[in-house]
Design an enzyme around this catalytic site. Structure first.
Site, PDB file in Angstrom:
ATOM      1  N   LEU A  21      -7.176  -1.414   0.581  1.00  0.00           N
ATOM      2  CA  LEU A  21      -5.911  -0.727   0.285  1.00  0.00           C
ATOM      3  C   LEU A  21      -5.606  -0.948  -1.199  1.00  0.00           C
ATOM      4  CD1 LEU A  21      -3.493   0.865   1.062  1.00  0.00           C
ATOM      5  CD2 LEU A  21      -2.552  -1.106   2.240  1.00  0.00           C
ATOM      6  N   HIS A  22      -6.137  -0.054  -2.039  1.00  0.00           N
ATOM      7  CA  HIS A  22      -5.998  -0.219  -3.487  1.00  0.00           C
ATOM      8  C   HIS A  22      -4.787   0.553  -4.000  1.00  0.00           C
ATOM      9  CE1 HIS A  22      -7.992   3.721  -3.964  1.00  0.00           C
ATOM     10  NE2 HIS A  22      -8.649   3.340  -2.900  1.00  0.00           N
ATOM     11  N   ALA A  23      -4.697   0.658  -5.323  1.00  0.00           N
ATOM     12  CA  ALA A  23      -3.463   1.159  -5.930  1.00  0.00           C
ATOM     13  C   ALA A  23      -3.112   2.600  -5.535  1.00  0.00           C
ATOM     14  CB  ALA A  23      -3.559   1.038  -7.455  1.00  0.00           C
TER      15      ALA A  23
END
Lengths: 508, 87
Positions: B13-15
């Site tokens: 779950l990245h930016a």
């Protein structure tokens, strides 16, 4: 004269006056505005300016850059940051201290998550805080630099937004120096695309330097010379360069890129395609082999711009000074290709990502640091397992031993790309990072002799031979390369215009 | 009775998806929270969502409480299910 060293993350030379954003904001610079509402208003202003910038970028089709700026806008509007800082001010804290301490707490949390993409956002948080603090300043530090004078921006963190905003607003930003970050930071990628020389990882002492002084930045070697009045600049020689007459052989100019912005600029400068797509640059701090998805995310925005055009994609070149943490322990320098070939899954992931991202681009696969024809066979086998119509597969000729056996390699490869940076270092026995191994050294007779042999071997076998090293953009070396039989060069996105002028291409 | 749903992440779950989640959550009146690996965050805070540090294979629980809670859970579930790796 004081010198500061750092990581060279965007090549080129710049000189200008120092504009310094101090390490710690000085409370004396604060306006007498220090209520909770002022803090909220400061962050809201930052969020508005970032949102507006992202909108402009989207409208121009610069979606990658817009995506980065949109996250910064969300951070500026996040109550976890603005609200917490406002609460601290309501409790009596100084606004600048409250903002920087709150931001620092969030930035550290991000850095401690163990995820490189999220850790990279720590710089975005600090930059948003710096912009909010600016709101409290009567003086943004710019009074040290007279309006219109070229300046070198020096700060702990430099955000991609800042670089794009300054460039878009026409500010004479000549160069950038950050204490944080490395070659893979977003700011470094944007700086390269914008052809702004940049050094990252500088000694924090640089922040204590007196602003407004003249300085020279060498983004190619990674050095800032404070007090220097002139900078030796091979990219912009003082004497006018004599163009190579149009009557000479036709030379194709391609670009070396690692990002969508560089590709866009190179195409705008009239390039005929990409002669070297460096795929390893975003993964230099990676903790594992970059998988299929991460590679597609890199390739799509670049290749989608190259419909009908040449796109030479180089396989991951984890060699020399480009070895990521997961390979550092047991990998001898230069063995990056061997490591990739020993991991069939990693090789297949990359080839699949390249094939699936191609759109209508005229793909070619380029193998780096080749020392054995068997390495070409390995890649061809992996490609054959994925597609019945594999793209042309060529090799980097960048080791002296490979260059000397060019006739043998020409039977196994579909094309040659001469990497002058590594070839010069190998032939002359210099470290690649040695400043003595600059692009001009490709003019050494020993190097040119090898280039001539490689071009001749390619010609006999009927395969294309290009040069993709920095030497191809050197006004003194380029004519020598053409004389040696080279008809295709691939140069940095920022060098496309100058090289085309040199070749009397483009504007009549 | 608050609405909730569990999603197993296909990628970290990245930016970028964190931003999409925060923007989507902000469009609902309901209070929306995400939890994963013992951490809990306000889905309307992009910093909170990123600081979950949720990685591929982790299960993220979406909970919403308010007049449009069911729609909020649906919207965030779709975004979580579509998370692809960062570039």
């Amino acid at each position: 004269m004081t010198r500061f060293r750092g990581l060279p993350v965007s090549p080129g030379h710049a000189s200008g006056l120092l504009r310094i954003r101090p390490a710690r904001p000085s409370p004396a610079a604060a306006r007498p505005r220090r209520t909770r509402d002022d803090v909220t208003a400061a962050f809201a202003a930052v969020a508005r300016s970032r949102t507006a910038l992202a909108g402009r970028l989207r409208a121009e089709g610069r979606d990658d850059e817009a995506g980065i700026i949109e996250i910064a806008a969300l951070i500026a509007g996040d109550p976890a940051l603005a609200g917490a800082a406002a609460d601290a001010v309501a409790a009596g804290a100084d606004p600048e201290t409250a903002i920087s301490e709150t931001a620092e707490r969030h930035a550290r949390l991000m850095e401690d998550l163990g995820n490189p993409d999220l850790a990279a956002r720590a710089a975005d948080i600090r930059q948003v805080a710096a912009a909010a603090i600016d709101y409290f300043r009567t003086d943004r530090g710019s009074s040290d630099v007279p309006g219109g004078s070229p300046f070198i921006l020096v700060a702990r963190d430099i955000s991609p937004a800042e670089l794009i905003e300054l460039t878009d607003s026409g500010a004479p930003l000549a160069g950038a120096v950050s204490v944080s970050g490395g070659a893979t930071s977003h700011a470094a990628i944007i700086a390269r695309g914008l052809a702004i020389p940049m050094m990252a990882g500088a000694d924090p002492a640089v922040l204590e330097t007196r602003p407004g002084q003249r300085a020279a930045l060498d983004g190619t070697s990674g050095e800032l010379a404070v007090g220097a009045t002139a900078v030796p600049s091979p990219a912009a020689p003082a004497s006018p360069v004599t163009p190579i007459p149009r009557s000479g052989p036709a030379v194709t100019v391609l670009a070396n890129v690692a990002s969508a912005v560089e590709t866009r600029r190179a195409l705008a400068a009239g390039v005929e395609g990409v002669g070297l797509l460096r795929t390893e640059i975003p993964f230099l701090e990676s903790r594992d082999w970059p998988g299929y998805g991460r590679q597609r995310a890199l390739l799509e925005p670049i290749l989608s711009q190259l419909e009908g055009k040449t796109a030479v994609v180089r396989l991951l070149d984890f060699s020399g000074d480009k070895i990521p943490p997961f390979l550092r322990r047991d990998l001898p320098s230069g063995a990056g290709l061997a490591a990739l070939l020993e991991r069939p899954a990693a090789l297949t992931d990359q080839l699949r990502a390249i094939l699936d991202s191609a759109h209508g681009a005229r793909l070619a696969i380029l193998i780096p640091m080749v020392r054995d024809p068997a390495e070409i066979t390995r890649v061809r086998e992996a490609l054959a397992a994925l597609t019945s119509r594999p793209p042309p597969t060529g090799i980097m000729v960048e080791l002296a031993g490979t260059a000397r056996r060019a006739t043998e390699f020409a039977r196994a490869a579909d094309f040659f790309s001469v990497g002058t940076n590594d070839l010069v270092a190998d032939v002359l026995g210099l470290a690649r990072s040695d400043p003595a191994a600059g692009p001009g050294r490709a003019g050494d007779p020993r190097v040119l002799d090898l280039v001539r042999q490689v071009a001749a071997a390619g010609g006999e076998a009927g395969i294309d031979v290009s040069v993709c090293g920095d030497a191809a953009a050197d006004p003194d070396v380029l004519p020598e390369l053409i004389a040696a039989g080279i008809r295709t060069v691939s140069v940095g996105a920022g060098a496309v215009g100058p090289v085309r002028s040199l070749l009397s291409q483009g504007e009549p | 009775m608050p609405a909730s749903s569990d999603v197993t992440l296909k990628a970290d779950l990245h930016a970028r998806p964190a931003g999409q989640l925060a923007v989507a959550a902000a469009g609902f009146q309901a209070a929306v929270r995400l939890s994963a690996g013992g951490r809990d965050a306000d889905a309307k805070s992009v910093l909170g969502v990123m600081q979950l540090g949720a990685s591929a294979g982790a299960t993220v629980t979406v909970r919403a409480d308010g007049p449009d809670e069911a729609a909020a859970v649906d919207a965030l579930t779709v975004i979580l299910a579509a998370v692809t790796p960062a570039g």
